[in-house]
Design an enzyme around this catalytic site. Structure first.
Site, PDB file in Angstrom:
ATOM      1  N   GLY A  13       0.830  -1.204   0.000  1.00 42.81           N
ATOM      2  CA  GLY A  13       0.000   0.000   0.000  1.00 42.81           C
ATOM      3  C   GLY A  13       0.861   1.249   0.000  1.00 42.81           C
ATOM      4  O   GLY A  13       0.545   2.240   0.659  1.00 42.81           O
ATOM      5  N   ARG A  16       0.441   5.793  -1.775  1.00 42.87           N
ATOM      6  CA  ARG A  16      -0.192   7.022  -1.291  1.00 42.87           C
ATOM      7  C   ARG A  16      -0.383   6.949   0.222  1.00 42.87           C
ATOM      8  O   ARG A  16      -0.149   5.919   0.845  1.00 42.87           O
ATOM      9  CB  ARG A  16      -1.543   7.234  -1.973  1.00 42.87           C
ATOM     10  CG  ARG A  16      -2.535   6.116  -1.784  1.00 42.87           C
ATOM     11  CD  ARG A  16      -3.783   6.349  -2.607  1.00 42.87           C
ATOM     12  NE  ARG A  16      -4.740   5.245  -2.473  1.00 42.87           N
ATOM     13  CZ  ARG A  16      -5.870   5.152  -3.159  1.00 42.87           C
ATOM     14  NH1 ARG A  16      -6.185   6.090  -4.034  1.00 42.87           N
ATOM     15  NH2 ARG A  16      -6.680   4.123  -2.988  1.00 42.87           N
ATOM     16  N   SER A 143      -3.913   0.107  14.190  1.00 40.47           N
ATOM     17  CA  SER A 143      -4.759   1.288  14.400  1.00 40.47           C
ATOM     18  C   SER A 143      -5.179   1.355  15.859  1.00 40.47           C
ATOM     19  O   SER A 143      -5.285   0.321  16.539  1.00 40.47           O
ATOM     20  CB  SER A 143      -6.012   1.214  13.517  1.00 40.47           C
ATOM     21  OG  SER A 143      -6.951   2.211  13.897  1.00 40.47           O
ATOM     22  N   TYR A 156     -13.050  -3.490  10.621  1.00 43.73           N
ATOM     23  CA  TYR A 156     -11.752  -2.804  10.685  1.00 43.73           C
ATOM     24  C   TYR A 156     -11.115  -2.988  12.065  1.00 43.73           C
ATOM     25  O   TYR A 156      -9.924  -3.276  12.184  1.00 43.73           O
ATOM     26  CB  TYR A 156     -11.953  -1.319  10.376  1.00 43.73           C
ATOM     27  CG  TYR A 156     -10.685  -0.540  10.133  1.00 43.73           C
ATOM     28  CD1 TYR A 156     -10.016  -0.631   8.917  1.00 43.73           C
ATOM     29  CD2 TYR A 156     -10.166   0.310  11.105  1.00 43.73           C
ATOM     30  CE1 TYR A 156      -8.859   0.098   8.681  1.00 43.73           C
ATOM     31  CE2 TYR A 156      -9.019   1.042  10.880  1.00 43.73           C
ATOM     32  CZ  TYR A 156      -8.361   0.933   9.665  1.00 43.73           C
ATOM     33  OH  TYR A 156      -7.210   1.654   9.438  1.00 43.73           O
ATOM     34  N   SER A 157     -11.931  -2.849  13.130  1.00 41.79           N
ATOM     35  CA  SER A 157     -11.418  -3.023  14.493  1.00 41.79           C
ATOM     36  C   SER A 157     -10.905  -4.443  14.699  1.00 41.79           C
ATOM     37  O   SER A 157      -9.834  -4.656  15.288  1.00 41.79           O
ATOM     38  CB  SER A 157     -12.512  -2.713  15.512  1.00 41.79           C
ATOM     39  OG  SER A 157     -12.968  -1.379  15.400  1.00 41.79           O
ATOM     40  N   LYS A 160      -7.587  -4.953  12.720  1.00 40.94           N
ATOM     41  CA  LYS A 160      -6.438  -4.261  13.299  1.00 40.94           C
ATOM     42  C   LYS A 160      -6.060  -4.834  14.659  1.00 40.94           C
ATOM     43  O   LYS A 160      -4.881  -4.870  15.025  1.00 40.94           O
ATOM     44  CB  LYS A 160      -6.731  -2.763  13.402  1.00 40.94           C
ATOM     45  CG  LYS A 160      -6.843  -2.057  12.048  1.00 40.94           C
ATOM     46  CD  LYS A 160      -5.580  -2.188  11.218  1.00 40.94           C
ATOM     47  CE  LYS A 160      -5.605  -1.317   9.970  1.00 40.94           C
ATOM     48  NZ  LYS A 160      -4.354  -1.402   9.188  1.00 40.94           N
TER      49      LYS A 160
END
Length: 248
Positions: A13, A16, A143, A156-157, A160
């Site tokens: 990734g 950017r 995160s 997402y939680s 991560k």
């Protein structure tokens, strides 16, 4: 002499946002850079930019980290083109945010496959060569929500949080070969992804940060630089929080 003169770094990734800022900082300090993105044109443009500005060897490659074959190709092409990486940064990530009751199975799978399985697949693809080299750093970008959870981000939680656990497992597996494995856990960072947040949400998040500002991608890159350098030589299995005090 630059900090990473003669070193090789691979960044997923990396075209950017946080990934590019990390690749940029490593290149600035003399490291050769292999970076991947889902779009080949974007990856090649980012790699060419770093080569032109910092005079280092670079590769820009296409890879979907959720696909084992892509991960294996990224590793093979990196090793053939630049050499075995000294530094591997698992940064690639996506979001598909919504409440659990509205979340589709495909949105759950997409985020877990990219953000968690992708780090596993990339690390596996590079591990044999890095273990044989007997040294290196693997840095996973997690995160704050992997530690605190967040409503509307169950996928997402979970990914991560799982990445933090994966970091600790790999730290134990690879320590005997001199490879340190750590995680950097950003808080709220100004990126293309967070720029899409509604103003009300942005205000609420900023009010929750004791330092009173969002992080920049460079703030995260500096933490990676520390772990990748001599300062990180006796640190493994740890989570470095770069969140302005959101989680203490």
């Amino acid at each position: 002499m630059k900090l990473f003169e003669g070193k090789i770094s691979a960044v997923t990734g990396g075209s950017r946002g946080i990934g590019f800022a990390i690749a940029e900082k490593l290149a600035e300090q003399g490291s050769g850079i292999a970076l991947c993105a889902t779009g080949l044109e974007r990856a090649e443009a980012a790699a060419a930019d770093l080569a032109q500005r910092f005079g280092v060897k670079t590769l820009g490659l296409q890879a979907d980290v959720a696909r084992a074959a892509d991960c294996e190709a990224f590793a093979a092409n990196t090793i053939a083109g630049l050499g075995v990486p000294d530094i591997l940064v698992n940064n690639a990530g996506i979001t598909r945010d919504t409440l659990t009751m509205r979340m589709s199975e495909s949105d759950w799978d997409a985020v877990l496959d990219t953000n968690l399985k992708g780090a596993f697949l990339i690390t596996k693809a590079f591990s044999k060569a890095m273990l044989k080299k007997r040294g290196g750093r693997i840095i996973n970008i997690s995160s704050v929500v992997g530690q605190t959870g967040n409503a509307g981000q169950p996928n997402y939680s979970a990914a991560k949080g799982g990445l933090i656990a994966l970091t600790k497992a790999h730290a134990r597996e690879f320590a005997s070969r001199g490879i340190c494995v750590n995680s950097v856990a950003p808080g709220f960072v100004e990126t293309d992804m967070t720029a899409q947040f509604a103003e009300e949400l942005r205000t609420r998040i900023l009010e929750s940060i004791p330092l009173g500002r969002a992080a920049t991608s460079r703030d995260i890159a500096q933490a990676v630089l520390f772990l990748a350098g001599e300062g990180g030589s006796y640190i493994t299995g740890q989570v470095i929080n770069v969140n302005g005090g959101m989680f203490m």
